[in-house]
Design an enzyme around this catalytic site. Structure first.
Site, short mmCIF file in Angstrom:
data_model
loop_
_atom_site.label_atom_id
_atom_site.label_comp_id
_atom_site.label_asym_id
_atom_site.label_seq_id
_atom_site.Cartn_x
_atom_site.Cartn_y
_atom_site.Cartn_z
N SER A 50 0.11 -9.08 1.49
CA SER A 50 -1.34 -9.01 1.54
C SER A 50 -1.75 -8.81 3.00
O SER A 50 -1.10 -9.34 3.91
CB SER A 50 -1.94 -10.34 1.03
N GLN A 57 -9.16 -7.34 -10.37
CA GLN A 57 -9.77 -6.11 -9.87
C GLN A 57 -9.28 -4.91 -10.68
O GLN A 57 -10.07 -4.06 -11.11
CB GLN A 57 -9.42 -5.92 -8.38
N GLY A 91 -3.00 -2.03 -6.95
CA GLY A 91 -1.90 -2.99 -7.04
C GLY A 91 -2.22 -4.10 -8.04
O GLY A 91 -3.39 -4.50 -8.19
N LYS A 92 -1.17 -4.58 -8.71
CA LYS A 92 -1.36 -5.67 -9.68
C LYS A 92 -1.60 -7.01 -9.00
O LYS A 92 -1.93 -7.99 -9.65
CB LYS A 92 -0.13 -5.78 -10.58
N LYS A 93 -1.40 -7.09 -7.68
CA LYS A 93 -1.69 -8.36 -7.02
C LYS A 93 -3.16 -8.72 -7.22
O LYS A 93 -3.50 -9.87 -7.42
CB LYS A 93 -1.37 -8.32 -5.53
N HIS A 119 0.84 -1.20 0.00
CA HIS A 119 0.00 0.00 0.00
C HIS A 119 0.88 1.26 0.00
O HIS A 119 0.58 2.23 -0.68
CB HIS A 119 -0.88 0.05 1.26
#
Ligand code: PAF
Length: 286
Positions: free
Chosen positions: A182, A150, A144-146, A33
Site C-alpha cells: 500500500s 472499492q 486491485g482487490k486490496k 500498481h
C-alpha cells in the site's frame, strides 16, 4: 511513454487506439500498481495509467496534503512496466470548475465499512473514476482487490450505467511477510512496519476459524478486534461478510474477511477471501 497533462492532449493521443486498457492510480507506485500495468498490457491495444491525487476522496482531516507525490520514480516504474501513456492532469485540468456533479454510489454498498468510517469517500472515488473513464474511454480497467469494497462499487457503477468497460480485479500483492502493499505503508516507522503484518495475520486467523467450522461469526469478529486492540492497534472493523454484496452472510455464502485498523497514525486495510464455504446444515450466528 507519452505523458498527457490535459484532457485534450490525452484525447488527441488516444484517437488512434480503440481498446485502451487503463490503470487509475494516485501515484506513489509500488509493485501492486505495476502488476496492474503488466496485467493490462495484453488486454488492450494501448496501456494507459493515470496519476491523480483526488481531493474529493479525502476527508478534511485526512492526508491529502501529505499524500506522497513521487513523480520521477513513478514515471520510471511505469516505463519499466511497459505503460504506453501516462495521464497526469493537475487539479485545474481535471476539475476546471468545482465538480458539483457527482456520482453517488449505492448506499447499501458505499455507506458500510470504509464508507461508514470515511463518509463520502466512495462518492469521491466514483466521481473521479467516472471522469477518468470519460477521458480515457477504456475498454478494460484494472483495480486491485486490496481495495475490495472499492472494486465492488466500481463494478456496480459500471453495470448500472451500462459503461462498455470490463473491470478486471487483480490479486493483492504482498511483501515477503504477508503485509499487503500500500502507498500508505511508507508512513510506518520501522517498529510499526514490523507489526503491520498483524492485520493480515488476524484476517488469516479469522479465515482459519471459519475453515475449522466455527459457526459464531460475531465471536470470531470480536476476538479479532480484541487481538488487534491488545497489540495497540485501533481497529475500525474486523468482519466476516458475504462476498457478493458485503452483507452479513448466511449459511452457504462464500465469505471474505475484511479489516481496517490504525497503527499509530497510519490507517491500513486488508482482506482475505475464504475458500471454504461453510456448510448449510446449521445456521451461522452473529
Ligand atoms: O485506488 C485508488 O488509488 C484510488 O481510489 C483511485 C481508484 C485511483 C481513484 O482515485
Amino acid at each position: 511513454m507519452h505523458i498527457a497533462r490535459t484532457i485534450p492532449q490525452l484525447r488527441e493521443h488516444l484517437a488512434r487506439f480503440s481498446r485502451p486498457a487503463f490503470v487509475p492510480t494516485m501515484g506513489n507506485l509500488h509493485e501492486g500498481h505495476l502488476d496492474l500495468v503488466r496485467q493490462a498490457r495484453p488486454l488492450g491495444d494501448v496501456t494507459v495509467a493515470s496519476i491523480f491525487v483526488n481531493r474529493l476522496q479525502f476527508l478534511p482531516h485526512e492526508d491529502f496534503d501529505t499524500y506522497p507525490r513521487t513523480w520521477d520514480s513513478d514515471c520510471e516504474k511505469l516505463r519499466s512496466a511497459g505503460c504506453d501513456v501516462l495521464f497526469a492532469p493537475d487539479e485545474n485540468a481535471l476539475y476546471p470548475e468545482p465538480q458539483t456533479c457527482k456520482v453517488h454510489p449505492d448506499p447499501a454498498l458505499a455507506d458500510i465499512l470504509e464508507g461508514h468510517f470515511r463518509p463520502g469517500f466512495f462518492t469521491g472515488v466514483c466521481t473521479v473514476v467516472m471522469k477518468l473513464f470519460a477521458c480515457v474511454q477504456p475498454r478494460f480497467a484494472m483495480f486491485g482487490k486490496k481495495d475490495y469494497q472499492q472494486l465492488m462499487i466500481i463494478r456496480h457503477m459500471v453495470r448500472q450505467f451500462a459503461l462498455p468497460i470490463e473491470i478486471v480485479g487483480a490479486e493483492t500483492r504482498r511483501a515477503g511477510d504477508g503485509l499487503a502493499l500500500s502507498s500508505r505503508n511508507g508512513y510506518l516507522s520501522e517498529a510499526e512496519r514490523a507489526e503491520a503484518v498483524q492485520l493480515s495475520k488476524t484476517l488469516q486467523a479469522m479465515a482459519q476459524a471459519v475453515r475449522e467450522g466455527e459457526r459464531d461469526l460475531a465471536a470470531i469478529e470480536a476476538r479479532a478486534m480484541r487481538v488487534m486492540e491488545a497489540r495497540n492497534w485501533h481497529p475500525d472493523y474486523m468482519v466476516l461478510r458475504r462476498r457478493s454484496d458485503l452483507k452479513a452472510p448466511e449459511a452457504g455464502d462464500a465469505l471474505v474477511a475484511l479489516g481496517a485498523a490504525r497503527l499509530g497514525t497510519t490507517r491500513l486495510i486488508d482482506n482475505l477471501e475464504i475458500d471454504a464455504t461453510p456448510s448449510s446444515d446449521e445456521p451461522m450466528t452473529r
